[in-house]
Design a protein around this motif. Structure first.
Motif, PDB file in Angstrom:
ATOM      1  N   THR A  84       0.729  -1.214  -0.010  1.00  0.00           N
ATOM      2  CA  THR A  84       0.038   0.037   0.039  1.00  0.00           C
ATOM      3  C   THR A  84       0.936   1.265   0.174  1.00  0.00           C
ATOM      4  O   THR A  84       1.920   1.266   0.521  1.00  0.00           O
ATOM      5  N   SER A  86      -0.068   3.780   1.657  1.00  0.00           N
ATOM      6  CA  SER A  86      -0.404   4.420   3.022  1.00  0.00           C
ATOM      7  C   SER A  86      -1.191   3.511   3.735  1.00  0.00           C
ATOM      8  O   SER A  86      -2.264   3.351   3.729  1.00  0.00           O
ATOM      9  N   THR A  87      -0.301   3.007   4.787  1.00  0.00           N
ATOM     10  CA  THR A  87      -1.024   2.268   5.928  1.00  0.00           C
ATOM     11  C   THR A  87      -1.814   2.806   6.528  1.00  0.00           C
ATOM     12  O   THR A  87      -2.828   2.450   7.012  1.00  0.00           O
ATOM     13  N   LYS A  88      -1.529   4.301   6.712  1.00  0.00           N
ATOM     14  CA  LYS A  88      -2.464   5.114   7.644  1.00  0.00           C
ATOM     15  C   LYS A  88      -4.080   5.366   6.895  1.00  0.00           C
ATOM     16  O   LYS A  88      -4.930   5.007   7.530  1.00  0.00           O
ATOM     17  N   GLU A  89      -4.056   5.390   5.366  1.00  0.00           N
ATOM     18  CA  GLU A  89      -5.110   5.195   4.760  1.00  0.00           C
ATOM     19  C   GLU A  89      -5.793   4.196   4.557  1.00  0.00           C
ATOM     20  O   GLU A  89      -7.055   4.019   4.557  1.00  0.00           O
ATOM     21  N   TRP A  91      -5.751   1.545   7.025  1.00  0.00           N
ATOM     22  CA  TRP A  91      -5.999   0.759   8.256  1.00  0.00           C
ATOM     23  C   TRP A  91      -7.312   0.967   8.696  1.00  0.00           C
ATOM     24  O   TRP A  91      -8.047  -0.109   9.110  1.00  0.00           O
ATOM     25  N   PRO A  92      -8.021   2.257   8.628  1.00  0.00           N
ATOM     26  CA  PRO A  92      -9.553   2.069   8.764  1.00  0.00           C
ATOM     27  C   PRO A  92     -10.374   1.225   7.988  1.00  0.00           C
ATOM     28  O   PRO A  92     -11.288   0.969   8.144  1.00  0.00           O
ATOM     29  N   GLU A 114       4.498  -0.766   3.164  1.00  0.00           N
ATOM     30  CA  GLU A 114       4.017   0.451   2.705  1.00  0.00           C
ATOM     31  C   GLU A 114       5.202   0.978   1.719  1.00  0.00           C
ATOM     32  O   GLU A 114       6.262   0.796   2.115  1.00  0.00           O
ATOM     33  N   LYS A 123      -3.261   2.656  -5.211  1.00  0.00           N
ATOM     34  CA  LYS A 123      -3.047   2.636  -3.771  1.00  0.00           C
ATOM     35  C   LYS A 123      -2.761   1.244  -3.055  1.00  0.00           C
ATOM     36  O   LYS A 123      -2.049   1.476  -1.690  1.00  0.00           O
TER      37      LYS A 123
END
Length: 132
Positions: A84, A86-89, A91-92, A114, A123
């Motif tokens: 990915t 963005s792991t932050k993007e 994760w949700p 990431e 993504k």
């Protein structure tokens, strides 16, 4: 006829809430399918420019299509690599992946990375090894 045997190896319990195993041993497989990374690419080859949730859902659908077309089943996935931007993007939306894993009774080892970029506007990409 020999029956496929799968054994998960989990020295700890914490990975269970993250829907994966530390290792999966396979014995007596009659075939192994190595899937290229599947992402949100339409049948005509167009890369998605949609949000992470939409891309994850399409990547899962594309992976399922490859597995089905090869005459394998999703429950035979023993390794899943997640790439990915963005792991932050991502994760949700991880529960989408967890629900899919539970739906197919998949027991797999996982690596999530990431990366600085994927092809074109992508993504998230899912790469799997499947046995039967």
């Amino acid at each position: 006829m020999t029956t496929l045997e799968k054994r998960t190896v989990n020295p700890w319990k914490w990975q269970e809430e993250r829907s994966y195993s530390q290792a999966v041993e396979v014995k007596n497989a009659s075939g192994t399918l190595y899937c290229s990374g599947q992402a949100a690419i339409d049948p005509d080859g167009t890369s998605s420019d949609k949000d992470m949730k939409s891309q994850l859902e399409q990547a899962i659908a594309n992976l399922e299509e490859v597995i089905r077309t090869a005459d394998y089943e999703c429950k035979g996935i023993v390794r899943l690599n997640i790439y990915t931007t963005s792991t932050k993007e991502l994760w949700p939306h991880f529960p989408i992946l967890q629900e899919w894993i539970a739906k197919h009774n998949i027991e797999q080892a996982v690596t999530m990375l990431e990366v600085t970029g994927l092809f074109e506007t992508l993504k998230v990409e899912l790469e799997a090894t499947v046995v039967k």
